[in-house]
Design an enzyme around this catalytic site. Structure first.
Site, short mmCIF file in Angstrom:
data_model
loop_
_atom_site.label_atom_id
_atom_site.label_comp_id
_atom_site.label_asym_id
_atom_site.label_seq_id
_atom_site.Cartn_x
_atom_site.Cartn_y
_atom_site.Cartn_z
CG ASP A 178 -0.33 -0.53 2.49
OD1 ASP A 178 0.91 -0.52 2.59
OD2 ASP A 178 -1.07 -0.96 3.40
CG ASN A 236 -8.99 -1.55 11.75
OD1 ASN A 236 -8.09 -2.26 11.30
ND2 ASN A 236 -9.37 -0.43 11.17
CG HIS A 281 -5.91 -2.41 8.72
ND1 HIS A 281 -6.04 -1.07 9.03
CD2 HIS A 281 -4.60 -2.70 8.92
CE1 HIS A 281 -4.86 -0.59 9.38
NE2 HIS A 281 -3.97 -1.56 9.32
CD GLU A 299 -8.88 0.81 7.51
OE1 GLU A 299 -8.66 -0.16 8.25
OE2 GLU A 299 -8.52 1.95 7.81
C1 F6R Z 1 1.39 -1.41 6.13
C2 F6R Z 1 0.17 -2.20 6.21
C3 F6R Z 1 -0.68 -2.21 7.44
C4 F6R Z 1 0.13 -2.48 8.71
C5 F6R Z 1 -0.77 -2.45 9.93
C6 F6R Z 1 0.02 -2.65 11.20
O1 F6R Z 1 1.98 -1.55 4.87
O2 F6R Z 1 -0.16 -2.82 5.26
O3 F6R Z 1 -1.68 -3.18 7.30
O4 F6R Z 1 0.76 -3.74 8.59
O5 F6R Z 1 -1.44 -1.22 10.00
O6 F6R Z 1 0.87 -1.57 11.37
P1 F6R Z 1 1.99 -1.56 12.51
O7 F6R Z 1 2.95 -2.63 12.17
O8 F6R Z 1 2.61 -0.19 12.40
O9 F6R Z 1 1.28 -1.80 13.79
#
Ligand code: F6R
Length: 242
Positions: free
Chosen positions: A67, A136, A138, A143
């Site tokens: 992303d 959440n 994701h 989401e």
């Molecule tokens: C980032 C991504 C997100 C993160 C998720 C957890 O490229 O795809 O899904 O993996 O938000 O983020 P952290 O590791 O910062 O808790």
């Protein structure tokens, strides 16, 4: 799903790096799907170490990131482009031409999503996808929703994701509200998936993703249907699994 509970973030990172290194050793021209955020940071650190100490060769590897924020130029320190070059890409012998991230500054986001998905398919799909998980539930920026989004698409970020990511920005008002993300189908088509979860703030999402029903309200729960998923969970994030 094969679930491994490890004692701390260091062990999670070493194990994740070893899985990625093993994938490249067995298939030097692997296509990797990569994540940003806090969780994979030390995994990248250990991959750089393995590259330096053992000569792990990235020259034939292709990468696709999950992303990117819409509206942040590559040079912006908060962009996922910047994160990836700063924490990983510039430290190993990846071929620049084989590195892919969605272009958050594309004139047409829709066209960019289509082109990104096409590029993944033209490379034969993803061999190994590394994922973190949001509080959440994701994965990527898929989401919680009423349905699973299939392919690379534009996402309107949920307020809780904006709040969780505000720690990387000077002020919450600076957090972009839109992103481009690989879709659930893009992720599910990866041949192998490694899901990483670190910290007690992820415990509930991990429990719901691994132990409860499959629902688009917890996007990571779809991974229960994937044939080859390794979940590496640090003890704090695994507290409800015991
Ligand atoms: C980032 C991504 C997100 C993160 C998720 C957890 O490229 O795809 O899904 O993996 O938000 O983020 P952290 O590791 O910062 O808790």
């Amino acid at each position: 799903m094969r679930v491994f509970i490890v004692k701390d973030y260091e062990e999670l990172s070493v194990q994740a790096a070893q899985i990625v290194a093993g994938q490249i050793y067995v298939k030097p021209n692997s296509v990797l799907g990569l994540a940003t955020g806090s969780t994979p940071l030390f995994m990248y650190h250990h991959l750089i170490r393995i590259y330096k100490e053992y000569g792990l060769d990235f020259s034939e590897v292709t990468t696709f990131n999950l992303d990117e924020y819409v509206g942040l130029p590559e040079a912006d320190k908060k962009s996922y482009h910047y994160y990836m070059y700063d924490n990983f890409f510039r430290h190993v012998n990846l071929d620049q031409k084989k590195i892919h991230l969605p272009d958050g500054m594309a004139a047409s986001v829709d066209a960019e999503c289509l082109a990104y998905e096409k590029a993944i398919q033209e490379c034969g799909g993803i061999d190994l996808q590394v994922l973190g998980i949001g509080q959440n539930g994701h994965i990527g920026f898929n989401e919680p929703d009423e349905k699973f989004e299939a392919y690379t698409h534009e996402v309107k970020l949920k307020q809780d994701t904006i709040e969780a990511n505000a720690r990387f920005f000077a002020d919450i008002s600076e957090v972009p509200t839109r992103a481009i993300s690989m879709g659930i189908k893009t992720i599910m088509q990866a041949k192998k998936v490694v899901l990483l979860a670190n910290g007690s703030n992820k415990a509930e999402a991990v429990y719901r993703a691994v132990c409860e029903g499959i629902t688009p309200e917890i996007p990571a729960s779809i991974l229960q249907l994937h044939q080859d998923v390794i979940v590496i969970i640090e003890e704090g994030a695994a507290q409800y699994l015991k």
